[in-house]
Design a protein around this motif. Structure first.
Motif, PDB file in Angstrom:
ATOM      1  N   ILE A  67     -88.633 -31.559  17.595  1.00 10.10           N
ATOM      2  CA  ILE A  67     -87.685 -30.547  17.109  1.00 10.10           C
ATOM      3  C   ILE A  67     -88.264 -29.136  17.101  1.00 10.10           C
ATOM      4  CG2 ILE A  67     -86.431 -32.238  15.712  1.00 10.10           C
ATOM      5  CD1 ILE A  67     -87.778 -31.061  13.234  1.00 10.10           C
ATOM      6  N   MET A  68     -89.501 -28.973  17.543  1.00  8.64           N
ATOM      7  CA  MET A  68     -90.086 -27.640  17.609  1.00  8.64           C
ATOM      8  C   MET A  68     -89.690 -26.994  18.937  1.00  8.64           C
ATOM      9  SD  MET A  68     -91.703 -25.397  15.896  1.00  8.64           S
ATOM     10  CE  MET A  68     -92.534 -26.226  14.544  1.00  8.64           C
ATOM     11  N   GLN A  69     -88.392 -26.685  19.035  1.00 12.75           N
ATOM     12  CA  GLN A  69     -87.837 -26.060  20.218  1.00 12.75           C
ATOM     13  C   GLN A  69     -87.015 -24.847  19.809  1.00 12.75           C
ATOM     14  OE1 GLN A  69     -86.013 -28.563  23.198  1.00 12.75           O
ATOM     15  NE2 GLN A  69     -86.875 -30.421  22.293  1.00 12.75           N
ATOM     16  N   GLU A  70     -86.917 -23.883  20.705  1.00 14.03           N
ATOM     17  CA  GLU A  70     -86.139 -22.684  20.436  1.00 14.03           C
ATOM     18  C   GLU A  70     -84.651 -22.925  20.704  1.00 14.03           C
ATOM     19  OE1 GLU A  70     -87.101 -19.950  19.145  1.00 14.03           O
ATOM     20  OE2 GLU A  70     -89.246 -19.660  19.553  1.00 14.03           O
ATOM     21  N   ASN A  71     -83.803 -22.227  19.943  1.00 11.22           N
ATOM     22  CA  ASN A  71     -82.352 -22.224  20.174  1.00 11.22           C
ATOM     23  C   ASN A  71     -81.766 -23.628  20.180  1.00 11.22           C
ATOM     24  OD1 ASN A  71     -82.357 -19.354  20.559  1.00 11.22           O
ATOM     25  ND2 ASN A  71     -83.198 -19.715  22.610  1.00 11.22           N
ATOM     26  N   ALA A  72     -82.155 -24.429  19.210  1.00  7.58           N
ATOM     27  CA  ALA A  72     -81.694 -25.817  19.133  1.00  7.58           C
ATOM     28  C   ALA A  72     -80.713 -26.009  17.988  1.00  7.58           C
ATOM     29  CB  ALA A  72     -82.879 -26.762  18.964  1.00  7.58           C
ATOM     30  N   THR A  73     -79.868 -27.024  18.129  1.00  3.26           N
ATOM     31  CA  THR A  73     -78.996 -27.491  17.062  1.00  3.26           C
ATOM     32  C   THR A  73     -79.490 -28.873  16.681  1.00  3.26           C
ATOM     33  OG1 THR A  73     -77.099 -26.263  17.938  1.00  3.26           O
ATOM     34  CG2 THR A  73     -76.628 -28.057  16.391  1.00  3.26           C
ATOM     35  N   ILE A  74     -80.126 -28.983  15.538  1.00  2.00           N
ATOM     36  CA  ILE A  74     -80.826 -30.217  15.174  1.00  2.00           C
ATOM     37  C   ILE A  74     -80.029 -30.973  14.116  1.00  2.00           C
ATOM     38  CG2 ILE A  74     -82.962 -31.201  14.259  1.00  2.00           C
ATOM     39  CD1 ILE A  74     -84.300 -28.520  15.160  1.00  2.00           C
ATOM     40  N   VAL A  75     -79.704 -32.213  14.439  1.00  2.00           N
ATOM     41  CA  VAL A  75     -78.997 -33.083  13.505  1.00  2.00           C
ATOM     42  C   VAL A  75     -79.905 -34.265  13.195  1.00  2.00           C
ATOM     43  CG1 VAL A  75     -76.984 -34.532  13.106  1.00  2.00           C
ATOM     44  CG2 VAL A  75     -76.745 -32.382  14.384  1.00  2.00           C
ATOM     45  N   THR A  76     -80.459 -34.259  12.003  1.00  2.00           N
ATOM     46  CA  THR A  76     -81.315 -35.360  11.562  1.00  2.00           C
ATOM     47  C   THR A  76     -80.454 -36.399  10.863  1.00  2.00           C
ATOM     48  OG1 THR A  76     -83.280 -33.976  11.313  1.00  2.00           O
ATOM     49  CG2 THR A  76     -83.198 -35.992   9.991  1.00  2.00           C
TER      50      THR A  76
END
Length: 240
Positions: A67-76
């Motif tokens: 999840i250490m990415q730029e411009n991401a939409t993270i759904v945990t």
């Protein structure tokens, strides 16, 4: 040309009672990452397989390892924090104009409430904390996802409780796609940069409450009006 307020309100009123269209291609621009955080292996795999079948493009992560990415939409996705039939939606500890997590939380809240599920939208994870003077406060701390990704990423932890047996994987997948559709529509059509950074204050044990208070720009957005239907368009203009 500037649209008069009366005309704008009339257009917005007409739209709010109808349907908004969002394409799968637009959803796939969100750079979605689904993060498995103590979900059942079969549950997570089935959900991912069915999302892929619907044309949704995403990456996966296990316990925040991707999840250490730029411009991401993270759904945990989590199945451990909640034991009841409600769902907790955990966003960042503070409101900020650096990301759109509050809008993402609102999209999830609207869709799950339409399903009849009890939902809590929380700013971080509530936790007891001892102070140097001996007092104990109940405060909010970042989720693992918030701590392990960039501050400007949109992120949410969806903590499923004991899911109703009638709430199938197919229903969850359909709800996720509607969430992404509402969220994407808001970003493209209704977002502005007026949200200000606001640290949620610490409070005493008796009055602490870390529920999100959504700004009007989000709370009253057409995208998050439960009476507005969302129509997801496949590529080549096919409806889902």
């Amino acid at each position: 040309m500037e649209i008069p307020n009366e005309s704008y309100n009339e257009i917005n009123s007409m739209l709010s009672s109808g349907t908004i269209d969002v394409s799968v291609d637009k959803i796939n621009e969100l750079n979605i990452i689904l993060n498995d955080h103590d979900c059942g292996n079969a549950f997570f795999k089935n959900l991912c397989d069915k999302l892929s079948e619907k044309g949704i493009v995403f990456q996966t992560s296990v316990k925040d390892d991707n999840i250490m990415q730029e411009n991401a939409t993270i759904v945990t996705l989590d199945q451990q924090n909640v034991t009841g039939e409600n769902i907790e939606l955990i966003g960042p500890c503070k409101y900020t104009n650096q990301n759109d997590s509050a809008a993402l939380l609102k999209a999830f809240e609207v869709v799950f409430k339409k399903r009849g599920i009890t939902v809590d939208c929380l700013a971080g994870i509530g936790q007891y904390q001892s102070l140097d003077n001996g007092n104990v406060i109940y405060t909010s701390v970042p989720s693992d996802t918030e701590k392990k990704t960039f501050a400007n990423n949109s992120q949410i932890t969806v903590s499923f409780g004991t899911l109703d047996l009638d709430y199938s994987i197919d229903m969850i997948v359909g709800d996720l796609i509607e969430v992404f559709g509402r969220y994407q529509y808001f970003l493209e059509n209704e977002k502005d940069n007026s949200l200000i950074e606001e640290k949620i204050p610490d409070k005493t044990l008796n009055d602490y409450d870390n529920h999100y208070i959504f700004p009007d720009k989000i709370a009253k957005a057409t995208a998050f009006n439960p009476e507005v239907d969302v129509r997801i368009k496949q590529s080549f203009h096919k409806s889902m």
